[in-house]
Design a protein around this motif. Structure first.
Motif, short mmCIF file in Angstrom:
data_model
loop_
_atom_site.label_atom_id
_atom_site.label_comp_id
_atom_site.label_asym_id
_atom_site.label_seq_id
_atom_site.Cartn_x
_atom_site.Cartn_y
_atom_site.Cartn_z
N GLY A 282 0.81 -1.20 0.00
CA GLY A 282 0.00 0.00 0.00
C GLY A 282 0.86 1.26 0.00
O GLY A 282 2.09 1.21 -0.12
N THR A 283 0.20 2.40 0.13
CA THR A 283 0.90 3.69 0.09
C THR A 283 0.47 4.57 1.24
O THR A 283 -0.68 4.53 1.69
CB THR A 283 0.63 4.45 -1.23
OG1 THR A 283 -0.78 4.66 -1.37
CG2 THR A 283 1.15 3.67 -2.42
N TYR A 284 1.41 5.38 1.70
CA TYR A 284 1.15 6.37 2.75
C TYR A 284 1.62 7.72 2.22
O TYR A 284 2.80 7.91 1.93
CB TYR A 284 1.90 5.99 4.03
CG TYR A 284 1.88 7.05 5.12
CD1 TYR A 284 0.84 7.98 5.21
CD2 TYR A 284 2.89 7.11 6.07
CE1 TYR A 284 0.82 8.95 6.20
CE2 TYR A 284 2.87 8.06 7.07
CZ TYR A 284 1.84 8.98 7.13
OH TYR A 284 1.84 9.94 8.12
N ARG A 285 0.69 8.66 2.11
CA ARG A 285 1.02 10.01 1.69
C ARG A 285 0.84 10.96 2.87
O ARG A 285 -0.19 10.93 3.55
CB ARG A 285 0.14 10.46 0.53
CG ARG A 285 0.41 9.70 -0.76
CD ARG A 285 -0.42 10.25 -1.92
NE ARG A 285 -0.15 9.52 -3.15
CZ ARG A 285 0.88 9.76 -3.96
NH1 ARG A 285 1.72 10.76 -3.67
NH2 ARG A 285 1.07 9.03 -5.04
N LEU A 286 1.84 11.78 3.10
CA LEU A 286 1.79 12.78 4.16
C LEU A 286 1.94 14.14 3.50
O LEU A 286 2.96 14.43 2.87
CB LEU A 286 2.93 12.54 5.16
CG LEU A 286 3.00 13.47 6.36
CD1 LEU A 286 1.73 13.37 7.20
CD2 LEU A 286 4.23 13.16 7.21
N ASP A 287 0.90 14.95 3.61
CA ASP A 287 0.87 16.24 2.92
C ASP A 287 1.13 16.07 1.42
O ASP A 287 1.84 16.88 0.80
CB ASP A 287 1.88 17.21 3.51
CG ASP A 287 1.44 17.74 4.87
OD1 ASP A 287 0.24 17.63 5.19
OD2 ASP A 287 2.29 18.26 5.61
N GLY A 288 0.59 14.99 0.86
CA GLY A 288 0.71 14.76 -0.57
C GLY A 288 1.99 14.08 -1.01
O GLY A 288 2.12 13.72 -2.19
N ARG A 289 2.93 13.86 -0.11
CA ARG A 289 4.20 13.22 -0.46
C ARG A 289 4.15 11.74 -0.11
O ARG A 289 3.72 11.35 0.98
CB ARG A 289 5.37 13.87 0.28
CG ARG A 289 5.58 15.34 -0.01
CD ARG A 289 6.72 15.89 0.82
NE ARG A 289 8.02 15.40 0.39
CZ ARG A 289 9.15 15.60 1.07
NH1 ARG A 289 9.12 16.23 2.24
NH2 ARG A 289 10.29 15.14 0.61
N GLU A 290 4.59 10.90 -1.03
CA GLU A 290 4.65 9.46 -0.81
C GLU A 290 5.81 9.18 0.16
O GLU A 290 6.98 9.37 -0.18
CB GLU A 290 4.86 8.75 -2.14
CG GLU A 290 5.23 7.28 -2.03
CD GLU A 290 4.24 6.49 -1.21
OE1 GLU A 290 4.67 5.91 -0.19
OE2 GLU A 290 3.07 6.46 -1.58
N VAL A 291 5.47 8.73 1.35
CA VAL A 291 6.48 8.53 2.39
C VAL A 291 7.51 7.48 1.98
O VAL A 291 8.69 7.59 2.30
CB VAL A 291 5.80 8.15 3.72
CG1 VAL A 291 6.83 7.72 4.76
CG2 VAL A 291 4.98 9.33 4.25
N GLY A 292 7.06 6.45 1.24
CA GLY A 292 7.98 5.39 0.82
C GLY A 292 9.08 5.86 -0.10
O GLY A 292 10.09 5.18 -0.26
#
Length: 241
Positions: A60-70
């Protein structure tokens, strides 16, 4: 602000794969107040660690303030943890040999803030949590409730946008716990995004939203004001033959 899409977290233990998180989809907006509830092993703390960039999803994906954390480098992740996210834990994690003001100032030292500015800001933070008179006391010289307030001052000294709290009242008596909850809610009222892991339904019911977790999944989403009725209904159904 926080966008989770199909997030999973698996660990290999003794040759077996254990799934701590499974297909988690969730969005937490700026200024939100969210509680995570569920039995032990349901994935609450793992989800909090993923949100805090202390752990990485295995799917899956995690975005923080629109940025892909990975996609962030280790240096970029450190920068996010230092400036955007504050952490409060059940066991306080204060450094025993440091005074309260030195514990609060520690994140600023790591960020390269000058000594004079560190002390000034740390004293202001302790004043905010009502502990200015305890500034030069070490952790073993203050109560548990005071230690947690020092931990909150330290977690917010870099003015993060998000505060993640894992059982912040778990080691406190009811009076100290109420003081800590009031402080966290005051910060939220000022615009801080607050995500709290708790086993206490009374604390969870104060949140705007409650995410109920089981077996690594979010199984229900309800308003905090509806929590008591939802839990009561669940117990009645479990007791029905």
């Amino acid at each position: 602000m926080i966008e989770l899409s199909g997030v999973g977290r698996a660990y290999e233990v003794g040759g077996e794969v254990l799934h701590a998180l499974r297909d988690v989809d969730e969005t937490i907006d700026s200024g939100d107040y969210v509680a995570l509830m569920g039995p032990s092993g349901s994935g609450k703390s793992t989800l909090l660690n993923v949100m805090g960039c202390l752990d990485q999803p295995t799917s899956g994906t995690y975005r923080l303030d629109g940025r892909e954390v990975g996609s962030l480098t280790e240096d970029e992740l450190s920068e996010v943890r230092r400036h955007k996210i504050g952490f409060v834990f059940q066991s306080f994690h204060l450094i025993p040999r440091l005074s309260a003001v030195e514990n609060v100032a520690l994140p600023m030292m790591l960020a390269g803030v000058s000594v004079a500015e560190r002390r000034k800001r740390a004293l202001e933070a302790l004043e905010t949590v009502g502990l200015a008179k305890r500034a030069d006391h070490r952790p073993n010289e203050i109560s548990g409730g005071e230690a947690q307030r020092v931990a909150i001052a330290r977690a917010t000294i870099m003015r993060p946008a998000i505060l993640l709290a894992d059982e912040p009242t778990g080691n406190l008596d009811s009076a100290s716990g109420a003081t800590v909850v009031a402080l966290l809610e005051e910060l939220n009222a000022q615009g801080l995004t607050l995500v709290v892991v708790t086993h206490d339904p009374n604390m969870a019911a104060r949140a705007k939203r409650v995410l109920l977790m089981r077996d690594g999944r979010i199984v229900n989403r309800i308003a905090g004001s509806e929590l008591s009725e939802t839990l009561h209904r669940s117990k009645v159904l479990e007791a029905t033959p």
